[in-house]
Design a protein around this motif. Sequence first.
Motif, PDB file in Angstrom:
ATOM      1  N   ALA A  93       0.958  -1.061   0.029  1.00  7.37           N
ATOM      2  CA  ALA A  93      -0.054   0.059  -0.019  1.00  7.37           C
ATOM      3  C   ALA A  93       0.912   1.277   0.039  1.00  7.37           C
ATOM      4  O   ALA A  93       0.286   2.519  -0.368  1.00  7.37           O
ATOM      5  CB  ALA A  93      -1.031   0.047   1.176  1.00  7.37           C
ATOM      6  N   GLY A  94       2.074   1.145   0.140  1.00  8.00           N
ATOM      7  CA  GLY A  94       2.938   2.198   0.500  1.00  8.00           C
ATOM      8  C   GLY A  94       2.598   3.129   1.601  1.00  8.00           C
ATOM      9  O   GLY A  94       2.011   2.707   2.753  1.00  8.00           O
ATOM     10  N   HIS A  95       2.726   4.512   1.575  1.00 15.37           N
ATOM     11  CA  HIS A  95       2.398   5.307   2.674  1.00 15.37           C
ATOM     12  C   HIS A  95       0.914   5.611   2.546  1.00 15.37           C
ATOM     13  O   HIS A  95       0.228   5.804   1.353  1.00 15.37           O
ATOM     14  CB  HIS A  95       2.942   6.702   2.475  1.00 15.37           C
ATOM     15  CG  HIS A  95       4.499   6.649   2.646  1.00 15.37           C
ATOM     16  ND1 HIS A  95       5.305   5.983   3.605  1.00 15.37           N
ATOM     17  CD2 HIS A  95       5.342   7.135   1.583  1.00 15.37           C
ATOM     18  CE1 HIS A  95       6.392   6.226   3.408  1.00 15.37           C
ATOM     19  NE2 HIS A  95       6.628   7.062   2.233  1.00 15.37           N
ATOM     20  N   TYR A  96       0.036   5.227   3.647  1.00 15.40           N
ATOM     21  CA  TYR A  96      -1.142   5.408   3.560  1.00 15.40           C
ATOM     22  C   TYR A  96      -1.984   5.779   4.825  1.00 15.40           C
ATOM     23  O   TYR A  96      -1.213   5.909   5.763  1.00 15.40           O
ATOM     24  CB  TYR A  96      -1.814   4.100   3.342  1.00 15.40           C
ATOM     25  CG  TYR A  96      -1.829   3.162   4.218  1.00 15.40           C
ATOM     26  CD1 TYR A  96      -2.821   2.797   5.231  1.00 15.40           C
ATOM     27  CD2 TYR A  96      -0.503   2.223   4.327  1.00 15.40           C
ATOM     28  CE1 TYR A  96      -2.693   1.641   6.180  1.00 15.40           C
ATOM     29  CE2 TYR A  96      -0.456   1.144   5.439  1.00 15.40           C
ATOM     30  CZ  TYR A  96      -1.444   1.015   6.414  1.00 15.40           C
ATOM     31  OH  TYR A  96      -1.515  -0.021   7.218  1.00 15.40           O
ATOM     32  N   VAL A  97      -3.143   6.497   4.841  1.00 14.23           N
ATOM     33  CA  VAL A  97      -3.791   6.770   5.940  1.00 14.23           C
ATOM     34  C   VAL A  97      -5.185   6.448   5.670  1.00 14.23           C
ATOM     35  O   VAL A  97      -5.781   6.507   4.539  1.00 14.23           O
ATOM     36  CB  VAL A  97      -3.779   8.249   6.002  1.00 14.23           C
ATOM     37  CG1 VAL A  97      -4.329   9.048   4.876  1.00 14.23           C
ATOM     38  CG2 VAL A  97      -4.103   8.800   7.315  1.00 14.23           C
ATOM     39  N   VAL A  98      -5.987   6.283   6.898  1.00 15.81           N
ATOM     40  CA  VAL A  98      -7.339   5.947   7.050  1.00 15.81           C
ATOM     41  C   VAL A  98      -8.061   7.041   7.978  1.00 15.81           C
ATOM     42  O   VAL A  98      -7.574   7.284   8.977  1.00 15.81           O
ATOM     43  CB  VAL A  98      -7.537   4.560   7.686  1.00 15.81           C
ATOM     44  CG1 VAL A  98      -9.166   4.171   7.639  1.00 15.81           C
ATOM     45  CG2 VAL A  98      -6.760   3.476   6.861  1.00 15.81           C
ATOM     46  N   ILE A  99      -8.994   7.672   7.381  1.00 18.54           N
ATOM     47  CA  ILE A  99      -9.805   8.721   7.941  1.00 18.54           C
ATOM     48  C   ILE A  99     -11.408   8.224   8.348  1.00 18.54           C
ATOM     49  O   ILE A  99     -11.817   8.090   7.184  1.00 18.54           O
ATOM     50  CB  ILE A  99      -9.764  10.145   7.337  1.00 18.54           C
ATOM     51  CG1 ILE A  99      -8.168  10.545   7.160  1.00 18.54           C
ATOM     52  CG2 ILE A  99     -10.466  11.136   7.968  1.00 18.54           C
ATOM     53  CD1 ILE A  99      -7.981  11.703   6.342  1.00 18.54           C
ATOM     54  N   ARG A 100     -11.779   8.228   9.331  1.00 24.22           N
ATOM     55  CA  ARG A 100     -13.253   8.048   9.683  1.00 24.22           C
ATOM     56  C   ARG A 100     -13.995   9.338   9.704  1.00 24.22           C
ATOM     57  O   ARG A 100     -13.875  10.210  10.387  1.00 24.22           O
ATOM     58  CB  ARG A 100     -13.237   7.402  10.964  1.00 24.22           C
ATOM     59  CG  ARG A 100     -14.683   6.838  11.315  1.00 24.22           C
ATOM     60  CD  ARG A 100     -14.810   5.727  12.331  1.00 24.22           C
ATOM     61  NE  ARG A 100     -13.915   4.608  12.055  1.00 24.22           N
ATOM     62  CZ  ARG A 100     -13.607   3.792  12.789  1.00 24.22           C
ATOM     63  NH1 ARG A 100     -13.483   3.971  13.925  1.00 24.22           N
ATOM     64  NH2 ARG A 100     -12.759   2.747  12.349  1.00 24.22           N
ATOM     65  N   GLY A 101     -14.920   9.295   8.744  1.00 22.94           N
ATOM     66  CA  GLY A 101     -15.835  10.446   8.687  1.00 22.94           C
ATOM     67  C   GLY A 101     -16.644  10.890   9.818  1.00 22.94           C
ATOM     68  O   GLY A 101     -17.133   9.902  10.394  1.00 22.94           O
ATOM     69  N   ALA A 102     -16.441  12.107  10.456  1.00 21.79           N
ATOM     70  CA  ALA A 102     -17.226  12.375  11.354  1.00 21.79           C
ATOM     71  C   ALA A 102     -18.937  12.535  11.275  1.00 21.79           C
ATOM     72  O   ALA A 102     -19.698  12.068  12.198  1.00 21.79           O
ATOM     73  CB  ALA A 102     -16.713  13.958  11.802  1.00 21.79           C
TER      74      ALA A 102
END
Length: 345
Positions: free
Chosen positions: A263-272
Amino acid sequence: MPFPSRSLITLPALTAVALAGALVPSSAAAESYNLGERTLTPGMSGRDVKQLQTWLVRLGLPVARDGDFGPATEAAVRRYEREEKLPEDAAVDRDQAREMRREARPRRRVISYASRTLKRGRTGTDVRALQRLLIDHGVRVSPDGDYGPATLKAVRRLERRKKLRVDGKVTRTEARTIRRSAPVPEVTGKATPEIQPQPAASTFAPGSRVFPIRGKWKFGGEGAHFHDRGGAHRGEDIFAECGVPLAAAEGGKVVFEDTDSRAGHYVVIRGAESGEDHVYMHLRRAVTLKKGDTVATGERFGEVGRTGNASACHLHFEIWTKPGWYRGGEPRDPMPDLKAWKAAG
């Protein structure tokens, strides 16, 4: 994705990358355990986790030996369980640990993948890694670490498909090509439950979203869409030049950020507002955001890249339903959302 360091995979996967958690004991308590003295589950850490990672490496499932049972280690454990026809729960109890130790004893040489030319008659963990990549490419073979007639036939089949020299010999360059082009395998099985904090109350107007790439872009072709590659592709690939800014499609909280071999550099953001997880992969650089940080809708947090298992600059974007990414949620097709966000400007 593969996968990975910690990881999808996902990607992948990733890849393929799988993420699950458990309450983590104190480091002092964790360090007192040896492998097999307790059941290991994702989120744990300690000396026994590091021992588990050593056995995984010997089994041809390369992971970082950092003592943390993160996504990459979970993906490796799940793959081992799947291949051995065990319950795919990423929980390593005493019996499973004993069996892994037995199988991981040095009957096969521990050799890094792509460190030598592989051909008929070779044995080792690098052969086993090749066989797993062949499986990820959809070519059937047994991951036994022996480069026998079946593996030779599988390699030639893939060489023809990839328009490589069809000689059944995998040079270091060809080995890297096979790894880079492998789709992230689908990770099945239920994630270990974790007590999750509730998302912050919404501060965004209903329907407020933005397209995540803030520059010129285009959707990918065959193999780049949701459920392509035999169902293993869990998101949408959006192509743009490396360095084009990325923005949060929906504001919320960072629930994970890491770097993985697929995936390389990745981030997971949970929608408010929605409570869904948005996953951004192959970023150009590691994000400065940390777990728990708040991100506003449209806030720029990174750039398009080609890190991990990526042959071109692009964003791999996924949407997961509640309760989230490998937390019991399910991936869904992001294309309708992406088109709507683009149309909204």
